[in-house]
Design an enzyme around this catalytic site. Structure first.
Site, PDB file in Angstrom:
ATOM      1  CE  LYS A   1      34.735  33.910 -68.119  1.00 30.70           C
ATOM      2  NZ  LYS A   1      35.116  33.293 -66.838  1.00 30.70           N
TER       3      LYS A   1
ATOM      4  CD  GLU B   1      36.120  29.931 -61.424  1.00 29.07           C
ATOM      5  OE1 GLU B   1      36.373  31.150 -61.464  1.00 29.07           O
ATOM      6  OE2 GLU B   1      35.650  29.304 -62.377  1.00 29.07           O
TER       7      GLU B   1
ATOM      8  CD  GLU C   1      37.643  35.235 -61.716  1.00 30.28           C
ATOM      9  OE1 GLU C   1      37.162  36.383 -61.529  1.00 30.28           O
ATOM     10  OE2 GLU C   1      36.922  34.240 -61.947  1.00 30.28           O
TER      11      GLU C   1
ATOM     12  CG  HIS D   1      32.925  31.608 -59.374  1.00 28.90           C
ATOM     13  ND1 HIS D   1      32.180  30.470 -59.612  1.00 28.90           N
ATOM     14  CD2 HIS D   1      33.416  31.983 -60.570  1.00 28.90           C
ATOM     15  CE1 HIS D   1      32.242  30.176 -60.913  1.00 28.90           C
ATOM     16  NE2 HIS D   1      32.975  31.081 -61.517  1.00 28.90           N
TER      17      HIS D   1
END
Ligand code: MG
Length: 389
Positions: free
Chosen positions: A173, A258, A230, A308
């Site tokens: 992340k 997602e 992403e 996802h």
């Protein structure tokens, strides 16, 4: 083999008539909450259902949302509607359910798909046309942030564990800390991974175009090691052109979507040329058939699709089965099919449906239906007590 007359009368076939629906709301609270740019996750949950027909054929389904909302929705509307209906009409049933509770459609579509597959004596993959791949690559997906001063060291230790387990792609992340902190963290991961693995960076819709472009200096140094960036920007229709602008100015692939619910919602991003990799989630789509439609759409537009599946052990099994039916996207050995997300954080709910993963590949089960039954001990251990949380 069923004759033509039997097939025409499938609607009244006892093996397909829905007689009973059991619900299993599950809740798990991690000892150490973990998170992303959206904050720390204090709990993980899923809502499992088991639909049983008059002749005793059963199918499992899964969805996610706030459990009290799902529970009321199922008990008061979805279950009364489904009782006595035939699983033969699964598209019509899922369409009706999604209007009342969009997230419930995923569970209902999975369960009745499995029932029809079992009735036909086939695996779900065979019902859908037969798989093209016996195994599908998976990538280790991590929540990098914890509320501790040594979050970077703990993140590095998790990445190392994934590398040692044989994963060749790891997602971490960014976007939840100042950019200098995030870049220092990723620099260490890149150096740790070396040639062993690629790294995907997930910003969870944190940035604007200018901030996302500030990563390009790093990407030019790390380029071959970055699998994708992403959701750098909000994934909303109004920002499709911003995605296109960013995609043209970055040297790494851009992934996202997602939270989108159908192929239709991906179209603005595809038409604008804003995404290299689509990331539909079976739990957020309008049922598993809608999810499969998005996979097909990615092939029609000539872009990759890497589902996802952060929440839900059954959902990721359905994603594996659907991807196993997709034609190869490249002719490069070892890169025929795109990888699926594999949650490696502390979350026993991902173990509900045991799929074996070895060296970053998941084997597609071959049995009738989904080929796996859930672990009832996990269902009992994490049964939601009905309280608000
Ligand atoms: Mg994401």
């Amino acid at each position: 083999m069923k004759d033509e007359l039997t097939c025409c009368n499938a609607e009244s076939e006892p093996a397909l008539l829905i007689e009973r629906i059991e619900t299993y709301p599950l809740l798990f609270r991690p000892k150490q909450p973990y998170g992303d740019a959206n904050g720390y996750k204090e709990y993980r949950s899923c809502y499992l259902i088991r639909i049983v027909t008059t002749a005793g054929v059963d199918g499992w389904g899964e969805c996610v949302d706030w459990l009290p909302t799902l529970d009321v929705g199922f008990r008061q509307r979805v279950i009364p509607f489904l009782l006595g209906k035939s699983a033969a009409n699964r598209l019509a049933l899922v369409q009706a359910v999604k209007k009342w509770h969009q997230r419930a459609a995923a569970a209902v579509s999975m369960a009745i798909t499995e029932i029809v597959a079992k009735w036909a004596g086939m695996s779900v993959c065979e019902l859908w046309g037969g798989r093209l791949h016996a195994q599908v690559p998976v990538y280790a997906s991590m929540q990098s942030y914890i509320d501790q001063a040594d979050w970077q060291a703990q993140s590095l230790s998790r990445v190392e564990q994934a590398l040692n387990a044989g994963f060749s792609l790891v997602k971490v992340k960014i976007g939840g800390k100042p950019i200098a902190d995030d870049q220092a963290h990723i620099e260490k991961i890149i150096s740790l991974a070396g040639r062993r693995a690629q790294i995907a960076l997930d910003a969870n819709q944190s940035y604007d175009v200018a901030t996302a472009r500030a990563w390009e200096r790093c990407f030019l140094r790390w380029q071959e090691q970055i699998a994708w960036l992403e959701e750098p920007l909000p994934v909303v229709l109004a920002h499709a052109d911003q995605y296109s602008l960013l995609r043209q100015s970055l040297s790494v692939p851009i992934a996202g979507g997602e939270n989108l619910r159908s192929a239709e919602e991906f179209l603005p991003f595809l038409r604008a040329g804003g995404l290299d990799i689509l990331q539909p989630d079976p739990l957020h789509h309008d049922g598993v058939e809608a999810f499969r439609s998005t996979l097909d759409t990615s092939r029609h537009f000539g872009v990759r699709c890497s589902p996802h599946t952060f929440d839900g052990g059954l959902a990721r099994l359905y994603a594996l089965m659907a991807v196993a039916l997709q034609p190869a996207w490249s002719k490069m050995p070892g890169e025929e099919i795109e990888p699926i997300e594999w949650d490696v954080m502390e979350n026993p709910l991902t173990q509900l449906f045991a799929v074996s993963v070895r060296n970053g590949f998941a084997a597609i089960p071959d049995g009738i239906g989904i080929g796996i039954t859930p672990d009832m001990a996990i269902i009992r251990a994490y049964a939601w007590d009905g309280s608000s949380y």
